[in-house]
Design a protein around this motif. Sequence first.
Motif, PDB file in Angstrom:
ATOM      1  N   PRO A   1      -9.580   7.035  -1.426  1.00  0.00           N
ATOM      2  CA  PRO A   1      -8.950   6.495  -2.645  1.00  0.00           C
ATOM      3  C   PRO A   1      -8.089   7.522  -3.366  1.00  0.00           C
ATOM      4  O   PRO A   1      -7.109   7.151  -4.023  1.00  0.00           O
ATOM      5  N   ASN A   2      -8.420   8.805  -3.243  1.00  0.00           N
ATOM      6  CA  ASN A   2      -7.626   9.828  -3.921  1.00  0.00           C
ATOM      7  C   ASN A   2      -6.217   9.932  -3.358  1.00  0.00           C
ATOM      8  O   ASN A   2      -5.298  10.384  -4.044  1.00  0.00           O
ATOM      9  N   LYS A   3      -6.052   9.532  -2.091  1.00  0.00           N
ATOM     10  CA  LYS A   3      -4.721   9.556  -1.492  1.00  0.00           C
ATOM     11  C   LYS A   3      -3.933   8.283  -1.780  1.00  0.00           C
ATOM     12  O   LYS A   3      -2.706   8.293  -1.735  1.00  0.00           O
ATOM     13  N   VAL A   4      -4.634   7.205  -2.063  1.00  0.00           N
ATOM     14  CA  VAL A   4      -3.973   5.931  -2.347  1.00  0.00           C
ATOM     15  C   VAL A   4      -3.579   5.827  -3.815  1.00  0.00           C
ATOM     16  O   VAL A   4      -2.559   5.223  -4.160  1.00  0.00           O
ATOM     17  N   GLU A   5      -4.375   6.420  -4.689  1.00  0.00           N
ATOM     18  CA  GLU A   5      -4.168   6.263  -6.136  1.00  0.00           C
ATOM     19  C   GLU A   5      -2.773   6.669  -6.610  1.00  0.00           C
ATOM     20  O   GLU A   5      -2.168   5.943  -7.416  1.00  0.00           O
ATOM     21  N   PRO A   6      -2.191   7.799  -6.162  1.00  0.00           N
ATOM     22  CA  PRO A   6      -0.862   8.160  -6.676  1.00  0.00           C
ATOM     23  C   PRO A   6       0.189   7.085  -6.416  1.00  0.00           C
ATOM     24  O   PRO A   6       1.022   6.798  -7.295  1.00  0.00           O
ATOM     25  N   LEU A   7       0.174   6.479  -5.246  1.00  0.00           N
ATOM     26  CA  LEU A   7       1.149   5.423  -4.954  1.00  0.00           C
ATOM     27  C   LEU A   7       0.869   4.187  -5.805  1.00  0.00           C
ATOM     28  O   LEU A   7       1.806   3.523  -6.263  1.00  0.00           O
ATOM     29  N   SER A   8      -0.416   3.894  -6.060  1.00  0.00           N
ATOM     30  CA  SER A   8      -0.746   2.734  -6.886  1.00  0.00           C
ATOM     31  C   SER A   8      -0.252   2.931  -8.322  1.00  0.00           C
ATOM     32  O   SER A   8       0.213   1.985  -8.959  1.00  0.00           O
ATOM     33  N   ILE A   9      -0.342   4.165  -8.810  1.00  0.00           N
ATOM     34  CA  ILE A   9       0.157   4.459 -10.160  1.00  0.00           C
ATOM     35  C   ILE A   9       1.673   4.328 -10.192  1.00  0.00           C
ATOM     36  O   ILE A   9       2.258   3.746 -11.114  1.00  0.00           O
ATOM     37  N   GLU A  10       2.337   4.879  -9.165  1.00  0.00           N
ATOM     38  CA  GLU A  10       3.803   4.810  -9.095  1.00  0.00           C
ATOM     39  C   GLU A  10       4.301   3.369  -9.116  1.00  0.00           C
ATOM     40  O   GLU A  10       5.285   3.053  -9.807  1.00  0.00           O
ATOM     41  N   LEU A  11       3.599   2.486  -8.378  1.00  0.00           N
ATOM     42  CA  LEU A  11       4.069   1.110  -8.235  1.00  0.00           C
ATOM     43  C   LEU A  11       3.370   0.133  -9.167  1.00  0.00           C
ATOM     44  O   LEU A  11       3.727  -1.045  -9.207  1.00  0.00           O
ATOM     45  N   GLY A  12       2.367   0.606  -9.901  1.00  0.00           N
ATOM     46  CA  GLY A  12       1.646  -0.269 -10.818  1.00  0.00           C
ATOM     47  C   GLY A  12       0.810  -1.315 -10.105  1.00  0.00           C
ATOM     48  O   GLY A  12       0.753  -2.477 -10.521  1.00  0.00           O
ATOM     49  N   LEU A  13       0.128  -0.896  -9.042  1.00  0.00           N
ATOM     50  CA  LEU A  13      -0.627  -1.832  -8.210  1.00  0.00           C
ATOM     51  C   LEU A  13      -2.106  -1.485  -8.198  1.00  0.00           C
ATOM     52  O   LEU A  13      -2.490  -0.332  -8.393  1.00  0.00           O
ATOM     53  N   GLU A  14      -2.923  -2.496  -7.938  1.00  0.00           N
ATOM     54  CA  GLU A  14      -4.354  -2.271  -7.742  1.00  0.00           C
ATOM     55  C   GLU A  14      -4.573  -1.498  -6.442  1.00  0.00           C
ATOM     56  O   GLU A  14      -3.799  -1.638  -5.489  1.00  0.00           O
ATOM     57  N   TYR A  15      -5.626  -0.687  -6.411  1.00  0.00           N
ATOM     58  CA  TYR A  15      -5.940   0.017  -5.162  1.00  0.00           C
ATOM     59  C   TYR A  15      -7.444   0.002  -4.911  1.00  0.00           C
ATOM     60  O   TYR A  15      -8.247  -0.141  -5.829  1.00  0.00           O
ATOM     61  N   ARG A  16      -7.787   0.149  -3.627  1.00  0.00           N
ATOM     62  CA  ARG A  16      -9.174   0.183  -3.192  1.00  0.00           C
ATOM     63  C   ARG A  16      -9.330   1.265  -2.140  1.00  0.00           C
ATOM     64  O   ARG A  16      -8.456   1.435  -1.294  1.00  0.00           O
ATOM     65  N   GLY A  17     -10.458   1.945  -2.181  1.00  0.00           N
ATOM     66  CA  GLY A  17     -10.780   2.934  -1.165  1.00  0.00           C
ATOM     67  C   GLY A  17     -12.028   2.521  -0.416  1.00  0.00           C
ATOM     68  O   GLY A  17     -13.067   2.292  -1.033  1.00  0.00           O
ATOM     69  N   PHE A  18     -11.915   2.386   0.899  1.00  0.00           N
ATOM     70  CA  PHE A  18     -13.098   2.055   1.696  1.00  0.00           C
ATOM     71  C   PHE A  18     -12.848   2.433   3.147  1.00  0.00           C
ATOM     72  O   PHE A  18     -11.720   2.425   3.626  1.00  0.00           O
ATOM     73  N   THR A  19     -13.918   2.777   3.836  1.00  0.00           N
ATOM     74  CA  THR A  19     -13.838   3.068   5.262  1.00  0.00           C
ATOM     75  C   THR A  19     -14.127   1.794   6.048  1.00  0.00           C
ATOM     76  O   THR A  19     -14.570   0.791   5.481  1.00  0.00           O
ATOM     77  N   LEU A  20     -13.903   1.847   7.342  1.00  0.00           N
ATOM     78  CA  LEU A  20     -14.069   0.665   8.178  1.00  0.00           C
ATOM     79  C   LEU A  20     -15.398   0.651   8.921  1.00  0.00           C
ATOM     80  O   LEU A  20     -15.670  -0.278   9.680  1.00  0.00           O
ATOM     81  N   GLU A  21     -16.239   1.662   8.676  1.00  0.00           N
ATOM     82  CA  GLU A  21     -17.485   1.775   9.426  1.00  0.00           C
ATOM     83  C   GLU A  21     -18.577   0.850   8.919  1.00  0.00           C
ATOM     84  O   GLU A  21     -19.459   0.437   9.674  1.00  0.00           O
ATOM     85  N   ASP A  22     -18.538   0.502   7.630  1.00  0.00           N
ATOM     86  CA  ASP A  22     -19.604  -0.300   7.029  1.00  0.00           C
ATOM     87  C   ASP A  22     -19.145  -1.746   6.862  1.00  0.00           C
ATOM     88  O   ASP A  22     -18.212  -2.034   6.115  1.00  0.00           O
ATOM     89  N   ARG A  23     -19.803  -2.673   7.559  1.00  0.00           N
ATOM     90  CA  ARG A  23     -19.399  -4.080   7.545  1.00  0.00           C
ATOM     91  C   ARG A  23     -19.398  -4.666   6.147  1.00  0.00           C
ATOM     92  O   ARG A  23     -18.464  -5.377   5.757  1.00  0.00           O
ATOM     93  N   ALA A  24     -20.440  -4.383   5.383  1.00  0.00           N
ATOM     94  CA  ALA A  24     -20.548  -4.980   4.053  1.00  0.00           C
ATOM     95  C   ALA A  24     -19.405  -4.523   3.151  1.00  0.00           C
ATOM     96  O   ALA A  24     -18.849  -5.315   2.376  1.00  0.00           O
ATOM     97  N   THR A  25     -19.050  -3.255   3.260  1.00  0.00           N
ATOM     98  CA  THR A  25     -17.952  -2.727   2.448  1.00  0.00           C
ATOM     99  C   THR A  25     -16.631  -3.377   2.821  1.00  0.00           C
ATOM    100  O   THR A  25     -15.820  -3.754   1.957  1.00  0.00           O
TER     101      THR A  25
END
Length: 352
Positions: A37-61
């Motif tokens: 999420p720390n790498k996604v957040e700057p672009l989300s701030i720049e574009l004014g968009l929602e962001y989410r951070g999650f890995t693909l290893e956990d099915r529930a997540t």
Amino acid sequence: MSSPNFLLYGANGYTGALIARLAVQRGLRPILAGRNPNKVEPLSIELGLEYRGFTLEDRATVDEALADVAVVLHCAGPFSQTSQPMVAGCLRTKTHYLDITGEVAVFEAIAAQDAEAKAAGVMLLPGVGFDVVPSDCLAAHLKARLPSATWLALGFQAVGRMSRGTATTMVEAQHRGGLVRRGGVLTPVPVAWKTRIIDFGQGALEATTIPWGDVSTAFYSTGILDIEVYAAFPASTRRAMVASRYLSWLLGLPAVQSFQKRLIQNQPPGPTATERAQGRSLLWGEVKDDSGKEVVSRLQGPEGYTLTAMTATAIVEKVLAGQVAVGFQTPSLVYGADFILEIEGVMREDLD
């Protein structure tokens, strides 16, 4: 569909960021996502968009992250490692799946899940970028011009620099050899197996066979059983490709691949905006039938990464508008051979 928005996974990558910016320009509001999420957040701030951070290893997540979106555009490679868990999540949550892969093994693995996708009412459409939209549409166009075609050759000349992600994918595949399709079967061949002269529209060039995604997808799009894909490279690159036939054992070693990937990470993320504006994508295709009749067509369009952003965004718009076909699909199967002509700057010509 559950939401008018889409989730862009791998938004912090070079191509993902290009797509995010273009999507916003076209009035879309993607949810940006990625492993960190720390790498996604700057672009989300720049574009004014929602962001989410999650890995693909956990099915529930994964399921929680996909629960409220209509479609995922997956841009986080290498897809040989990341596509399977994302596709599985889309099937569980009944979310349409798109990605920008060009890897034959990924296309084939997703094609094998056609029945599951139909049962879930989900479209699985990998390869919505330069790999493989223009070449897939060109293949379908050629098949329409010569319905009796039994042999297909495609080729491209990409004028411009590659991104770190593309280079990394190439490093991971460099020891695996080439691929063609013979009699409908994917058939291993040596690296740089064949070389031929192709005129992409700017003069004749030498091009050599590569295991491009259309070796997989064009079979589903056209039904043609014998397929080869060529790319134009400098002579020094072709010589290195031939030499790699004898070094595949070395190039596949983890230590060697890690060293190459470290070198890649020291390079710029990808072409600059100026380089993209100056680059072009040139494509060529030829079909023949058993009587010897043949037809040739060519395409030209924007630079590859720019074209990827344009085609991927256009397909997201179509999916959000309800233009979907459930099951495994290719771009031309869903949207037709002329879909590529909807993209600004793309031109097609038919040759006798």
